[in-house]
Scaffold this motif. Sequence first.
Motif, PDB file in Angstrom:
ATOM      1  N   HIS A  67      21.745  11.106  37.021  1.00  0.00           N
ATOM      2  CA  HIS A  67      20.637  10.487  37.754  1.00  0.00           C
ATOM      3  C   HIS A  67      21.009  10.345  39.236  1.00  0.00           C
ATOM      4  CE1 HIS A  67      19.785   9.329  33.605  1.00  0.00           C
ATOM      5  NE2 HIS A  67      18.558   8.956  33.955  1.00  0.00           N
ATOM      6  N   TYR A  68      22.254   9.871  39.482  1.00  0.00           N
ATOM      7  CA  TYR A  68      22.700   9.739  40.875  1.00  0.00           C
ATOM      8  C   TYR A  68      22.799  11.105  41.549  1.00  0.00           C
ATOM      9  CZ  TYR A  68      24.139   5.136  39.142  1.00  0.00           C
ATOM     10  OH  TYR A  68      24.150   3.886  38.577  1.00  0.00           O
TER      11      TYR A  68
ATOM     12  N   ILE B 153      19.354  12.171  42.684  1.00  0.00           N
ATOM     13  CA  ILE B 153      18.907  11.475  43.901  1.00  0.00           C
ATOM     14  C   ILE B 153      19.632  12.038  45.122  1.00  0.00           C
ATOM     15  CG2 ILE B 153      18.839   9.254  45.096  1.00  0.00           C
ATOM     16  CD1 ILE B 153      18.636   7.943  42.294  1.00  0.00           C
ATOM     17  N   ALA B 154      20.958  12.192  45.005  1.00  0.00           N
ATOM     18  CA  ALA B 154      21.736  12.694  46.143  1.00  0.00           C
ATOM     19  C   ALA B 154      21.373  14.135  46.473  1.00  0.00           C
ATOM     20  CB  ALA B 154      23.232  12.587  45.828  1.00  0.00           C
TER      21      ALA B 154
ATOM     22  N   SER C  20      12.252  10.677  43.574  1.00  0.00           N
ATOM     23  CA  SER C  20      13.214  11.205  44.548  1.00  0.00           C
ATOM     24  C   SER C  20      12.515  12.072  45.585  1.00  0.00           C
ATOM     25  CB  SER C  20      14.300  12.011  43.837  1.00  0.00           C
ATOM     26  OG  SER C  20      15.000  11.215  42.916  1.00  0.00           O
TER      27      SER C  20
ATOM     28  N   ALA D 296      18.932   4.195  43.326  1.00  0.00           N
ATOM     29  CA  ALA D 296      20.242   4.189  42.669  1.00  0.00           C
ATOM     30  C   ALA D 296      20.506   2.852  41.980  1.00  0.00           C
ATOM     31  CB  ALA D 296      21.331   4.493  43.698  1.00  0.00           C
TER      32      ALA D 296
ATOM     33  N   LEU E   9      21.143   2.155  38.044  1.00  0.00           N
ATOM     34  CA  LEU E   9      22.288   1.388  37.552  1.00  0.00           C
ATOM     35  C   LEU E   9      21.865   0.407  36.462  1.00  0.00           C
ATOM     36  CD1 LEU E   9      25.293   0.550  37.877  1.00  0.00           C
ATOM     37  CD2 LEU E   9      24.517  -1.097  39.600  1.00  0.00           C
TER      38      LEU E   9
END
Length: 620
Positions: A293-294, A297-298, A342, A385, A389
Amino acid sequence: MRAGQRTLSSGQPVNGLLHGLDRVVDWVSQGVGGCLVAVEVILLFAGVVGRYMFDHPLVWTDEVAGILFLWLVSVGAVIALRRTEHMRMTVVLGRLGPRARRLAGCLAAILVVLVALCLIVPGLSYARQQAAVLTPVLQMPASWEVYGQLAALVLLLYVALRQLLSGANWIEIACVLIFSAVVWFALDRIENALDLGNADLPIYFVGVVGVCIFLGVPIAFSFATATFAYIHFTGTIPLSVVISQMDQGMSSIELLAVPMFIVLGLLLEMTGIARAMVNFLAALVGHRRGGLHYVLIAAMYLISGISGSKAADQAAVAPVLLPEMRRRGVPPGELAALLAASAAMSETIPPSLVLIIVGAVTGVSISALFTGGLLPAGLAAAGLAILVLFRTRTDRPEGAKANAREIGRLLMVALPALILPFIIRYAVLAGVTTATEVATVGVVYAVLIGLFVYRCFEWRRLFPILVETAALSGSILLIIGSASAMAWSLTQAGFAQTLTEMMTSLPGGRAGFLAVSVALFVVLGSVLEGLPAMVLFGPLLFPAAQQLGIHLVQYGIVAILAMGIGLFAPPFGVGFYQTCLIGKVSSDEAFGRIWPYLAVLVVALIIVAAVPWISTGFVA
């Protein structure tokens, strides 16, 4: 010759002739469109090389590129119409029965035919007027530019007629023609019998536009239909003025960045640049809870800084990440929701096409918008993010942790790709290139990296990429042209002054103005797909914001974030359904999961609106 071919009654020879014409139209439009994109890349890159490397500016390149650009928009509109890729709202259309959908499609085709005729016939006299105007550098008649557009409009007219005749039977066509005639008669009677003044603005620019959009008429042709109808029924201005205003709206050299960044975004996926970035990010955090998931986004944050196109961003990331996320048990609806959020988050990451278009139509410095957009997008990304979490805190970590040697190897592989966003941003901010030219530097860099570093350059895909660029550019920029003509009509009617007075007198001063603007752009971004709303209302609202002492960079970033949220918000946001198609996920599965992500973006938007420094702190 068989007996059945000796007469037209069987329809076979006629159908054969039409299919042959279809192939010719496809060959001509795609061939010309693809070649124009390639020539534009070469021209603009040659201008950069001549000015920066040899200190010898090629002053004629911008002039030729501007003429070819308007040809490209017109030809691209033909390709997009042939492929049914013009932006339109399909939410209401999808709820209609088969017969009603055919009637709506018939109405859309008839309106496209009428718009094409309204452009071609007055366009001939407009071209003759432009023959006396010479370009500043090469001294070419300005009519050349217009005649090229008219030739493409003839192809557009043919495609619209073919879609009309193939999409409905004669009874349905007759019903729609009768309905159109009744509406025409009613508007004519209203204007002749009543002196409405500016009260007729809602009839055309709310009623006509709204009905057309909700019935699935392409947005560009909905705007053009309302504008032509308003000018025809309410004034004595010649229709050729509409063509002039459309040309002015599309002829800004900054808008040439649109096809350049589209072709760059498509090259990212083909050359392996996007995959190299994503693989490196996955090695860093992919093994953690919610790690992918992170990474998503990144990756959207980084890649948005290269391609400038949300669809290209998503198409580059989704095939790399989504299959592995599915394998790890992430629900498909969650994938689409995070991908959509995103994409909305990254709307202000330079060199976003929206930033360039906002700068072109409002006069705000594009470099300042580039600088001001990074931190707000970072704030939104951090919010997403944090939400990830909490949503993945009970998940079980999956995937093996990469060792330092593997991470180092992937870093070396990804390094040429990771450098590209910084090259693009540095080239613009340091004045090496303009915002229009910088994408060509990225295109050349991507081609070289694909050929000699990643060795992943499929020549057979190059021409389809150029044609896809032409089609997408035509669909986007035709909206900008028709919205510019519509905005000009509203300005001539005095609506701009009325809107400015109304918005500046709202209770709450700056805060009230920003709150209403946010609500307005969220709604318009959902219904009109963002860009048309900005082209239409940006020139009207930005002066009002300036009167209230709001920094125009902050106002632009707030408006863009609000439009992005609307674009990806169901049930009307087209970007949401586009994301579901790219991710191969049912929209029903994603519908209930996207709201927490959109709520985070709304909170980020409120913070950006309340704290000007976030978007203006680093603006010189």
